[in-house]
Motif scaffolding. Structure first.
Motif, PDB file in Angstrom:
ATOM      1  N   GLN A   2       0.851  -1.182   0.000  1.00 50.07           N
ATOM      2  CA  GLN A   2       0.000   0.000   0.000  1.00 50.07           C
ATOM      3  C   GLN A   2       0.892   1.239   0.000  1.00 50.07           C
ATOM      4  O   GLN A   2       1.941   1.235   0.632  1.00 50.07           O
ATOM      5  CB  GLN A   2      -0.888   0.020   1.230  1.00 50.07           C
ATOM      6  CG  GLN A   2      -1.777  -1.189   1.370  1.00 50.07           C
ATOM      7  CD  GLN A   2      -2.495  -1.196   2.709  1.00 50.07           C
ATOM      8  OE1 GLN A   2      -2.701  -0.170   3.320  1.00 50.07           O
ATOM      9  NE2 GLN A   2      -2.868  -2.376   3.165  1.00 50.07           N
ATOM     10  N   THR A   3       0.472   2.271  -0.697  1.00 51.06           N
ATOM     11  CA  THR A   3       1.256   3.501  -0.720  1.00 51.06           C
ATOM     12  C   THR A   3       0.343   4.690  -0.441  1.00 51.06           C
ATOM     13  O   THR A   3      -0.864   4.641  -0.715  1.00 51.06           O
ATOM     14  CB  THR A   3       1.951   3.720  -2.077  1.00 51.06           C
ATOM     15  OG1 THR A   3       0.964   3.820  -3.093  1.00 51.06           O
ATOM     16  CG2 THR A   3       2.910   2.588  -2.390  1.00 51.06           C
ATOM     17  N   ALA A   4       0.937   5.747   0.108  1.00 58.72           N
ATOM     18  CA  ALA A   4       0.193   6.973   0.383  1.00 58.72           C
ATOM     19  C   ALA A   4       1.168   8.137   0.440  1.00 58.72           C
ATOM     20  O   ALA A   4       2.340   7.960   0.766  1.00 58.72           O
ATOM     21  CB  ALA A   4      -0.559   6.855   1.703  1.00 58.72           C
ATOM     22  N   TYR A  24       2.339  -2.061  14.612  1.00 61.44           N
ATOM     23  CA  TYR A  24       2.059  -3.029  13.557  1.00 61.44           C
ATOM     24  C   TYR A  24       3.303  -3.848  13.226  1.00 61.44           C
ATOM     25  O   TYR A  24       4.410  -3.319  13.239  1.00 61.44           O
ATOM     26  CB  TYR A  24       1.574  -2.304  12.287  1.00 61.44           C
ATOM     27  CG  TYR A  24       0.270  -1.586  12.494  1.00 61.44           C
ATOM     28  CD1 TYR A  24      -0.937  -2.262  12.365  1.00 61.44           C
ATOM     29  CD2 TYR A  24       0.240  -0.249  12.850  1.00 61.44           C
ATOM     30  CE1 TYR A  24      -2.144  -1.614  12.565  1.00 61.44           C
ATOM     31  CE2 TYR A  24      -0.954   0.419  13.053  1.00 61.44           C
ATOM     32  CZ  TYR A  24      -2.142  -0.273  12.908  1.00 61.44           C
ATOM     33  OH  TYR A  24      -3.322   0.368  13.113  1.00 61.44           O
ATOM     34  N   ASN A  26       4.008  -5.007  10.298  1.00 61.64           N
ATOM     35  CA  ASN A  26       4.371  -4.776   8.895  1.00 61.64           C
ATOM     36  C   ASN A  26       5.628  -3.922   8.776  1.00 61.64           C
ATOM     37  O   ASN A  26       5.861  -3.023   9.572  1.00 61.64           O
ATOM     38  CB  ASN A  26       3.246  -4.051   8.164  1.00 61.64           C
ATOM     39  CG  ASN A  26       1.935  -4.762   8.273  1.00 61.64           C
ATOM     40  OD1 ASN A  26       1.450  -5.004   9.368  1.00 61.64           O
ATOM     41  ND2 ASN A  26       1.331  -5.090   7.160  1.00 61.64           N
ATOM     42  N   LYS A  57       5.275   3.677   2.179  1.00 61.15           N
ATOM     43  CA  LYS A  57       5.074   2.351   1.596  1.00 61.15           C
ATOM     44  C   LYS A  57       4.900   1.355   2.726  1.00 61.15           C
ATOM     45  O   LYS A  57       5.757   1.248   3.598  1.00 61.15           O
ATOM     46  CB  LYS A  57       6.260   1.946   0.730  1.00 61.15           C
ATOM     47  CG  LYS A  57       6.439   2.822  -0.481  1.00 61.15           C
ATOM     48  CD  LYS A  57       7.598   2.367  -1.329  1.00 61.15           C
ATOM     49  CE  LYS A  57       7.739   3.286  -2.523  1.00 61.15           C
ATOM     50  NZ  LYS A  57       8.802   2.840  -3.431  1.00 61.15           N
ATOM     51  N   GLU A  61      -0.868  -6.031   4.646  1.00 67.16           N
ATOM     52  CA  GLU A  61      -2.240  -5.529   4.806  1.00 67.16           C
ATOM     53  C   GLU A  61      -2.515  -5.237   6.277  1.00 67.16           C
ATOM     54  O   GLU A  61      -1.802  -5.637   7.159  1.00 67.16           O
ATOM     55  CB  GLU A  61      -3.230  -6.588   4.299  1.00 67.16           C
ATOM     56  CG  GLU A  61      -3.076  -6.950   2.843  1.00 67.16           C
ATOM     57  CD  GLU A  61      -3.365  -5.806   1.897  1.00 67.16           C
ATOM     58  OE1 GLU A  61      -4.296  -5.022   2.182  1.00 67.16           O
ATOM     59  OE2 GLU A  61      -2.660  -5.690   0.889  1.00 67.16           O
ATOM     60  N   GLY A  62      -3.611  -4.510   6.502  1.00 66.73           N
ATOM     61  CA  GLY A  62      -4.098  -4.295   7.845  1.00 66.73           C
ATOM     62  C   GLY A  62      -3.659  -3.015   8.516  1.00 66.73           C
ATOM     63  O   GLY A  62      -3.783  -2.874   9.724  1.00 66.73           O
ATOM     64  N   CYS A  63      -3.148  -2.060   7.760  1.00 71.99           N
ATOM     65  CA  CYS A  63      -2.679  -0.791   8.341  1.00 71.99           C
ATOM     66  C   CYS A  63      -3.443   0.389   7.755  1.00 71.99           C
ATOM     67  O   CYS A  63      -2.896   1.482   7.612  1.00 71.99           O
ATOM     68  CB  CYS A  63      -1.192  -0.608   8.089  1.00 71.99           C
ATOM     69  SG  CYS A  63      -0.172  -1.897   8.778  1.00 71.99           S
ATOM     70  N   GLU A  64      -4.694   0.203   7.430  1.00 74.78           N
ATOM     71  CA  GLU A  64      -5.464   1.233   6.748  1.00 74.78           C
ATOM     72  C   GLU A  64      -5.599   2.521   7.564  1.00 74.78           C
ATOM     73  O   GLU A  64      -5.693   3.601   7.001  1.00 74.78           O
ATOM     74  CB  GLU A  64      -6.874   0.716   6.386  1.00 74.78           C
ATOM     75  CG  GLU A  64      -6.886  -0.275   5.247  1.00 74.78           C
ATOM     76  CD  GLU A  64      -6.395  -1.669   5.642  1.00 74.78           C
ATOM     77  OE1 GLU A  64      -6.430  -2.020   6.836  1.00 74.78           O
ATOM     78  OE2 GLU A  64      -5.972  -2.409   4.740  1.00 74.78           O
ATOM     79  N   ASP A  65      -5.562   2.417   8.896  1.00 76.64           N
ATOM     80  CA  ASP A  65      -5.718   3.631   9.713  1.00 76.64           C
ATOM     81  C   ASP A  65      -4.497   4.533   9.662  1.00 76.64           C
ATOM     82  O   ASP A  65      -4.561   5.691  10.065  1.00 76.64           O
ATOM     83  CB  ASP A  65      -6.077   3.281  11.154  1.00 76.64           C
ATOM     84  CG  ASP A  65      -5.055   2.408  11.833  1.00 76.64           C
ATOM     85  OD1 ASP A  65      -4.380   1.633  11.143  1.00 76.64           O
ATOM     86  OD2 ASP A  65      -4.938   2.510  13.059  1.00 76.64           O
ATOM     87  N   LEU A  67      -3.087   5.277   6.750  1.00 80.05           N
ATOM     88  CA  LEU A  67      -3.153   5.943   5.448  1.00 80.05           C
ATOM     89  C   LEU A  67      -4.035   7.163   5.480  1.00 80.05           C
ATOM     90  O   LEU A  67      -4.922   7.341   6.147  1.00 80.05           O
ATOM     91  CB  LEU A  67      -3.651   4.972   4.371  1.00 80.05           C
ATOM     92  CG  LEU A  67      -2.807   3.704   4.232  1.00 80.05           C
ATOM     93  CD1 LEU A  67      -3.432   2.784   3.215  1.00 80.05           C
ATOM     94  CD2 LEU A  67      -1.391   4.049   3.816  1.00 80.05           C
TER      95      LEU A  67
END
Length: 67
Positions: A2-4, A24, A26, A57, A61-65, A67
Motif C-alpha cells: 500500500q502507498t500513500a 504493527y 508490517n 510504503k 495488509e491491515g494498516c489502513e488507519d 493511510l
C-alpha cells in the motif's frame, strides 16, 4: 503493498506517526526523492524533513488507519 502521500506539520506529528506505526508488525518505509528510511525510525523520519511531501510504503495488509 500500500502507498500513500503524507506530510508531517511538526516533530510532534512525526512522533505520533512513528508511535502508531510501531504497533504493527508490517515493514514500512518512507521515501523522499532518492532517500528512503524505515517508517518506524523517529530519527530517520525527522531527518527526511518536516513539511515535505513524503511517500509511505506499507508492505502487507491491515494498516489502513495509517493511510
Amino acid at each position: 503493498m500500500q502507498t500513500a502521500k503524507i506530510m508531517f506539520r511538526s516533530v510532534a506529528d512525526a512522533e505520533e506517526f512513528v508511535s502508531c506505526a510501531e504497533r504493527y508488525p508490517n515493514h514500512m518505509d518512507i521515501q523522499c526523492g532518492n532517500r528512503m528510511v524505515d517508517a518506524k525510525s523517529l530519527l530517520g523520519v525527522i531527518g527526511l524533513g518536516i513539511e515535505r511531501k513524503l511517500n509511505l510504503k506499507i508492505y502487507g495488509e491491515g494498516c489502513e488507519d495509517l493511510l
